[in-house]
Design an enzyme around this catalytic site. Structure first.
Site, PDB file in Angstrom:
ATOM      1  N   ARG A   1       0.813  -1.228   0.000  1.00  0.00           N
ATOM      2  CA  ARG A   1       0.000   0.000   0.000  1.00  0.00           C
ATOM      3  C   ARG A   1       0.842   1.272   0.000  1.00  0.00           C
ATOM      4  O   ARG A   1       0.429   2.299  -0.538  1.00  0.00           O
ATOM      5  CB  ARG A   1      -0.883   0.040   1.254  1.00  0.00           C
ATOM      6  CG  ARG A   1      -2.078  -0.835   1.149  1.00  0.00           C
ATOM      7  CD  ARG A   1      -2.923  -0.725   2.397  1.00  0.00           C
ATOM      8  NE  ARG A   1      -4.132  -1.509   2.207  1.00  0.00           N
ATOM      9  CZ  ARG A   1      -5.058  -1.672   3.127  1.00  0.00           C
ATOM     10  NH1 ARG A   1      -4.910  -1.102   4.314  1.00  0.00           N
ATOM     11  NH2 ARG A   1      -6.122  -2.385   2.882  1.00  0.00           N
TER      12      ARG A   1
ATOM     13  N   LYS B   1     -13.112 -13.722   6.648  1.00  0.00           N
ATOM     14  CA  LYS B   1     -14.168 -12.787   7.068  1.00  0.00           C
ATOM     15  C   LYS B   1     -15.412 -12.958   6.207  1.00  0.00           C
ATOM     16  O   LYS B   1     -15.719 -12.144   5.337  1.00  0.00           O
ATOM     17  CB  LYS B   1     -13.627 -11.352   6.996  1.00  0.00           C
ATOM     18  CG  LYS B   1     -12.653 -11.060   8.136  1.00  0.00           C
ATOM     19  CD  LYS B   1     -12.171  -9.629   8.099  1.00  0.00           C
ATOM     20  CE  LYS B   1     -10.787  -9.522   7.512  1.00  0.00           C
ATOM     21  NZ  LYS B   1     -10.372  -8.192   7.130  1.00  0.00           N
TER      22      LYS B   1
ATOM     23  N   GLY C   1      -5.937  -7.958   2.052  1.00  0.00           N
ATOM     24  CA  GLY C   1      -4.628  -7.815   2.699  1.00  0.00           C
ATOM     25  C   GLY C   1      -3.876  -9.130   2.791  1.00  0.00           C
ATOM     26  O   GLY C   1      -2.684  -9.202   2.459  1.00  0.00           O
TER      27      GLY C   1
ATOM     28  N   GLY D   1     -11.578  -4.361   2.326  1.00  0.00           N
ATOM     29  CA  GLY D   1     -12.987  -4.058   2.582  1.00  0.00           C
ATOM     30  C   GLY D   1     -13.590  -3.141   1.529  1.00  0.00           C
ATOM     31  O   GLY D   1     -14.724  -3.352   1.089  1.00  0.00           O
TER      32      GLY D   1
END
Ligand code: ADP
Ligand code: MG
Length: 357
Positions: free
Chosen positions: A36, A186, A316, A339
């Site tokens: 990033r 998730k 990630g 996300g």
């Protein structure tokens, strides 16, 4: 969305550049995944090349402060980065500008996560323009992303522009030949993408805990595998028997836990990958942090990188897995947004992007 190319003259303009430097940091204080940060170079260098005075603003959650990361940022960005300890010191710094600087973790300010307009005013003091280049946090309604755009002339940086173009292309491109691969842990963040693409893609291949949840709800005994307690509610509204929703058939099991996809599943997935025209992948196939359970993830990565499809990859942990396997620059597009990418692909509006248009 207005982009920085539309700013007529940047010479000596004071620019607040919102970046996402929210990276994992090890117990020793080392940045573990710099992807990033490196993705900010293009916009930062371009602004500095135009003669702009740039202050970078970001949040970080793995540690409290950016103070100890400045030397590593210097290395990663290839230039000296100064450090500004608080919002009230920005104006003074701008008056005696001595090269680009990073403001301390913006989330140390109460007003940030409340999208407080008074706080945004303080933050904006002394600046001429605002640039949002923090795609990965655009799904948050925070002051340095949303309220600030009501105060300063606001533009998208190159990274935000590229992310939006790549992900819009995913939403617009034809259903035929489109393959979605969803893994990781998730499940709640991934279900909206499954819902949005189930009838807009050829197939959705599952792995990781997401697959465990689906198999559990289909009645399979999951042993001691990691599953979500509320998998039933999480998956409600998805037809688990839809033939386009493809769960693993065999597994790598250790200690009564499913920890990776099995050989037959891998073969099936690789065949579908070879035929696809566009592949969207988010979430590792297994517990890849342990090399014993990384095979499914690595084989899927290899297959995508050597296929002729257009690939869009994010998450990630997925990026960490690719980095470990040395494959990071072998793909069409790697999103910095975990996300944010999922929300975009779910068809939701992102507050940070809405604020720019
Ligand atoms: P991403 O960050 O790429 O979106 P997630 O954060 O959703 O991915 O999930 C990544 C995590 O999922 C990794 O830590 C990985 O070890 C874990 N995981 C994947 N498969 C399994 C499994 N079968 N059992 C337990 N954990 C798993
Ligand atoms: Mg993750």
């Amino acid at each position: 969305m207005k982009t920085i190319r539309e700013v007529s003259n940047l010479k000596d303009k004071k620019v607040l550049l919102r970046v996402d430097f929210n990276v994992p940091v090890s117990a020793k204080g080392e940045i573990e995944e710099p992807f990033r940060i490196e993705k900010q170079k293009e916009t930062l260098n371009w602004l500095l090349g135009q003669g702009a005075k740039v202050i970078l603003v970001s949040h970080i959650t793995s540690v409290e402060t950016f103070a100890n990361l400045i030397p590593q940022l210097h290395m990663l960005l290839g230039k000296e980065i100064n450090f500004i300890k608080s919002v009230s010191e920005i104006a003074i710094y701008l008056d005696h500008y001595a090269g680009p600087a990073l403001l301390e973790n913006i989330r140390q300010n109460e007003g940030e996560e409340k999208n407080d307009s008074e706080f945004a005013k303080q933050l904006a003091t002394g600046f001429d323009i605002y640039i949002n280049n923090a795609f990965a946090v655009c799904h948050r309604n925070h002051a340095s992303l949303v309220a600030i755009t009501g105060i300063l002339p606001s533009y998208a940086g190159f990274l935000v522009e590229q992310e939006v173009a790549a992900l819009s292309d995913v939403l617009k491109s034809p259903k035929e030949g489109k393959l979605i691969i969803i893994g990781g842990a998730k499940t709640s963040t991934k279900v909206p993408v499954i819902k949005n693409f189930l009838d807009k893609s050829d197939a959705i291949l599952l792995g990781g805990v997401v697959a465990n949840d689906v198999l559990k709800e289909k009645g399979q005994d999951m042993g001691s595998s990691v599953v979500d307690e509320n998998s039933k509610e999480l998956l409600s509204g998805i037809d688990l028997n839809d033939p386009r929703l493809i769960a693993p058939k065999d597994f790598v099991v250790f200690d009564n836990k499913i920890l990776d996809i099995g050989e037959q599943t891998m073969k099936d997935y690789l065949d579908l990958i070879a035929k696809a025209k566009m592949i969207i992948w988010n979430g590792p196939m297994g517990l890849f942090e342990n090399p014993v359970f990384a095979k499914g993830t690595n084989e899927v990565a290899q297959a995508i990188s050597s296929s002729s499809s257009r690939s869009i990859i994010g998450g990630g942990d997925t990026i960490s897995a690719l980095d470990k396997a040395g494959l990071l620059n072998k793909f069409g597009f790697i999103s910095t947004g975990g996300g944010a990418m999922l929300e975009f692909l779910a068809g939701n509006k992102l507050p940070g992007l809405e604020a720019l248009s």
